[in-house]
Design a protein around this motif. Structure first.
Motif, PDB file in Angstrom:
ATOM      1  N   GLY A   1       0.814  -1.206   0.000  1.00  0.00           N
ATOM      2  CA  GLY A   1       0.000   0.000   0.000  1.00  0.00           C
ATOM      3  C   GLY A   1       0.850   1.261   0.000  1.00  0.00           C
ATOM      4  O   GLY A   1       0.673   2.149   0.825  1.00  0.00           O
ATOM      5  N   ALA A   2       1.779   1.339  -0.919  1.00  0.00           N
ATOM      6  CA  ALA A   2       2.693   2.477  -0.974  1.00  0.00           C
ATOM      7  C   ALA A   2       2.193   3.590  -1.888  1.00  0.00           C
ATOM      8  O   ALA A   2       2.882   4.583  -2.075  1.00  0.00           O
ATOM      9  N   GLY A   3       1.020   3.424  -2.450  1.00  0.00           N
ATOM     10  CA  GLY A   3       0.466   4.453  -3.328  1.00  0.00           C
ATOM     11  C   GLY A   3      -0.290   5.504  -2.537  1.00  0.00           C
ATOM     12  O   GLY A   3      -0.336   5.478  -1.311  1.00  0.00           O
ATOM     13  N   ALA A   4      -0.880   6.432  -3.230  1.00  0.00           N
ATOM     14  CA  ALA A   4      -1.660   7.493  -2.594  1.00  0.00           C
ATOM     15  C   ALA A   4      -2.843   7.833  -3.490  1.00  0.00           C
ATOM     16  O   ALA A   4      -2.768   7.686  -4.711  1.00  0.00           O
ATOM     17  N   PRO A   5      -3.960   8.290  -2.908  1.00  0.00           N
ATOM     18  CA  PRO A   5      -5.116   8.682  -3.713  1.00  0.00           C
ATOM     19  C   PRO A   5      -4.727   9.730  -4.759  1.00  0.00           C
ATOM     20  O   PRO A   5      -3.980  10.664  -4.463  1.00  0.00           O
ATOM     21  N   GLY A   6      -5.197   9.558  -5.986  1.00  0.00           N
ATOM     22  CA  GLY A   6      -4.906  10.493  -7.060  1.00  0.00           C
ATOM     23  C   GLY A   6      -3.553  10.277  -7.704  1.00  0.00           C
ATOM     24  O   GLY A   6      -3.200  10.957  -8.664  1.00  0.00           O
ATOM     25  N   ASN A   7      -2.796   9.347  -7.194  1.00  0.00           N
ATOM     26  CA  ASN A   7      -1.463   9.050  -7.706  1.00  0.00           C
ATOM     27  C   ASN A   7      -1.591   8.087  -8.889  1.00  0.00           C
ATOM     28  O   ASN A   7      -2.483   7.240  -8.899  1.00  0.00           O
ATOM     29  N   PRO A   8      -0.712   8.164  -9.866  1.00  0.00           N
ATOM     30  CA  PRO A   8      -0.743   7.172 -10.942  1.00  0.00           C
ATOM     31  C   PRO A   8      -0.512   5.767 -10.371  1.00  0.00           C
ATOM     32  O   PRO A   8       0.099   5.619  -9.320  1.00  0.00           O
ATOM     33  N   PRO A   9      -0.984   4.728 -11.060  1.00  0.00           N
ATOM     34  CA  PRO A   9      -0.838   3.363 -10.551  1.00  0.00           C
ATOM     35  C   PRO A   9       0.608   2.873 -10.624  1.00  0.00           C
ATOM     36  O   PRO A   9       1.467   3.494 -11.257  1.00  0.00           O
TER      37      PRO A   9
END
Length: 142
Positions: free
Chosen positions: A101-109
């Motif tokens: 879960g290293a992503g963030a909302p609105g971030n590219p995949p």
């Protein structure tokens, strides 16, 4: 134009269906090209769906919950449609796969050149990976 190149991804969970669809794509490309007195060629890479061993996931669950907190741990035994080379290993031995879960909302995949990963997730990854062998050793699976 003298040359036309196309690329695509085909994902399905049924290996036989995937092979059938690839055969159909080959036939359609070759026949469509022949209509225009051209030659069609298809290159394919058949990567199996990634599966998680339910018994192994259950055995490793305490380590995940201890590191991430129970509210942040979800499980699925459904095949995953990602194109993951780890799926070859999972066909040979019981396998376990998780996302940090290293992503963030609105971030590219993931795998996008513009993705920005939250490096704080690395700490959790190290913690969980270092605790899994102890949990696994006590499970009788190894």
């Amino acid at each position: 134009p003298e040359l036309c190149e196309m690329a695509g991804t085909l994902r399905c969970f049924d290996r036989k269906l995937g092979q059938f669809l690839v055969e159909r794509i080959h036939a359609i490309v070759e026949q469509e090209a022949a209509c225009y007195r051209a030659v069609g060629h298809v290159e394919t890479l058949l990567t199996p769906s990634l599966t998680v061993d339910p018994a192994l996931a259950e055995q490793l669950d305490p380590a995940l919950r201890a590191v991430f907190g129970a509210e942040h741990v979800t499980h699925t035994t459904q095949p995953l449609s990602g194109s993951e080379d780890f799926s070859y290993i999972a066909q040979k031995v019981p396998a376990f796969f998780c996302w940090l879960g290293a992503g963030a909302p609105g971030n590219p995949p993931l795998h996008n050149p513009n993705v920005i990963l939250d490096e704080r997730a690395l700490e959790y990854g190290v913690k969980v990976m270092s605790s899994l062998p102890f949990v696994w050793a006590g499970s009788g699976l190894c």
